[in-house]
Write a protein that holds these residues in place. Sequence first.
Motif, mmCIF file in Angstrom:
data_model
loop_
_atom_site.group_PDB
_atom_site.id
_atom_site.type_symbol
_atom_site.label_atom_id
_atom_site.label_comp_id
_atom_site.label_asym_id
_atom_site.label_seq_id
_atom_site.Cartn_x
_atom_site.Cartn_y
_atom_site.Cartn_z
ATOM 1 N N LEU A 1 0.838 -1.200 0.000
ATOM 2 C CA LEU A 1 0.000 0.000 0.000
ATOM 3 C C LEU A 1 0.875 1.253 0.000
ATOM 4 N N GLY A 2 1.998 1.193 0.718
ATOM 5 C CA GLY A 2 2.921 2.322 0.724
ATOM 6 C C GLY A 2 3.529 2.572 -0.642
ATOM 7 N N PHE B 1 2.884 2.764 9.566
ATOM 8 C CA PHE B 1 3.867 1.988 8.812
ATOM 9 C C PHE B 1 3.378 0.552 8.607
ATOM 10 N N ARG B 2 2.765 -0.017 9.652
ATOM 11 C CA ARG B 2 2.285 -1.401 9.558
ATOM 12 C C ARG B 2 1.077 -1.499 8.621
ATOM 13 N N VAL B 3 0.150 -0.552 8.764
ATOM 14 C CA VAL B 3 -1.051 -0.570 7.925
ATOM 15 C C VAL B 3 -0.680 -0.439 6.446
ATOM 16 N N MET B 4 0.285 0.425 6.143
ATOM 17 C CA MET B 4 0.667 0.663 4.756
ATOM 18 C C MET B 4 1.833 -0.209 4.302
ATOM 19 N N ASN C 1 12.039 4.754 -0.042
ATOM 20 C CA ASN C 1 10.600 4.913 0.124
ATOM 21 C C ASN C 1 10.101 6.259 -0.379
ATOM 22 N N GLU C 2 9.354 6.213 -1.461
ATOM 23 C CA GLU C 2 8.831 7.436 -2.077
ATOM 24 C C GLU C 2 7.796 8.110 -1.182
ATOM 25 N N PHE C 3 6.880 7.327 -0.626
ATOM 26 C CA PHE C 3 5.802 7.883 0.184
ATOM 27 C C PHE C 3 6.347 8.704 1.348
#
Length: 419
Positions: A267-268, A370-373, A381-383
């Motif tokens: 998702l991230g 962080f865990r959710v995504m 990491n772009e996000f």
Amino acid sequence: MGDGREPLYALVLAGGGARGAYEAGVIHYLRTQLPPKAAKKRFQIYCGSSVGGINTTFLAALADYPKVQGEELRHVWETLRQEDIYRRDLAALGSFGLRSATGAIWNLFRRQSSNPTRGPHFNGFFDTSPFPAFLKRIIPWQHLHRVVREGIVGAVSLTATNLHNGKMELFIDHHSSIVYSGNYTARMGPLHWVQAMASAAIPIMFSPVKIGGIYYADGGVRANTPMSPAIHLGADRLLVVGMHSQSEIASSTSVTTDTGEYPPPTLGDVAGTMLRAMFVDRLDYDLKQLKRINQIVKWGRGAFGDNFLEKLNRVPQKENLVGDIATRGVKAIDAHTIFPSRSLPELLSQSLKSSKRFAKSLSTFEKVIFRVMDIDPYRNNEFLSYFLFTHDYLSALIQLGFDDANSNRDSLIEFLSVE
């Protein structure tokens, strides 16, 4: 200038969340390291989008103190804390979970005929309630109004996206000597923190901002590097600071497995790709168009004489045409651009790996996000390169902007020395 007047200089700043620290490094070098004539060059027009809009209003408010502009903008970014932008405590985590769950349940079970404006809605991942106080504290808004009113600054323009029609709109405060000739919807008047916050409200991550009954989101959705508003406000020379390196735009941050296949995106990863698609705008196309027009002007002068443009611009006047080119006339416009010399997601990864305090500084809210995504902060990491306001990363961005401006030293001096 061919008409005998001094050229109007414009500063155009792109958006990109935490990446705005890069612009601070560029401006700090420009105002403190160049020869006095270039370092003190006055920008009459300031145009920004997203975080570039926040930097824009800050710089315009200090336009009568050029050296202070660079020093103070750098200080703001060096002392910025994540708590200045969004809440990251347990209460913020609880509020996020409650809002998300309540909104989902409400929408699932409400009657179809119910008023859709009632009930809870998901506004964004981050609770940006601290943001207004931060904007009020760092930017002297009354001084901004004064420098525009007195003509020290000709115009300040912020871009935002109207969420009801998806179109770009401008918030412009301008002196009576400056005329806006563009076709975008422009809302004229003194600027305040709410317009700056609207310009920087990254969709889904930050809540939309309501102004005059209309909800707005980040201006980067439609025009992340607002060159055209600067041109429509009469600028002759543009200094443009972008947020993406050419290598970052062209390359993929994904890695393959042992079988040569790409792993499924997290998702991230998806969020980061969407942000890059949003913030990497049509700047390259606009610059190429600018060069083509300048070449045509050069050919016209060579073929028909130095008064070619004067004769050409009389035509729309005789025909009583108004708007856009007819109002401001055809002219050559010079642009100098500065872009990061390296990938900013790579810079973030390097700064986090070398930081001794990053892991300890993470709040429970951030760990859950962080865990959710499914985000690995130590990976390229772009996000996170847009949303992580850690001291080490911001310092690295400031230094990169400073170094990149230094690499452009000679061309900057030449560009800023034209009278």
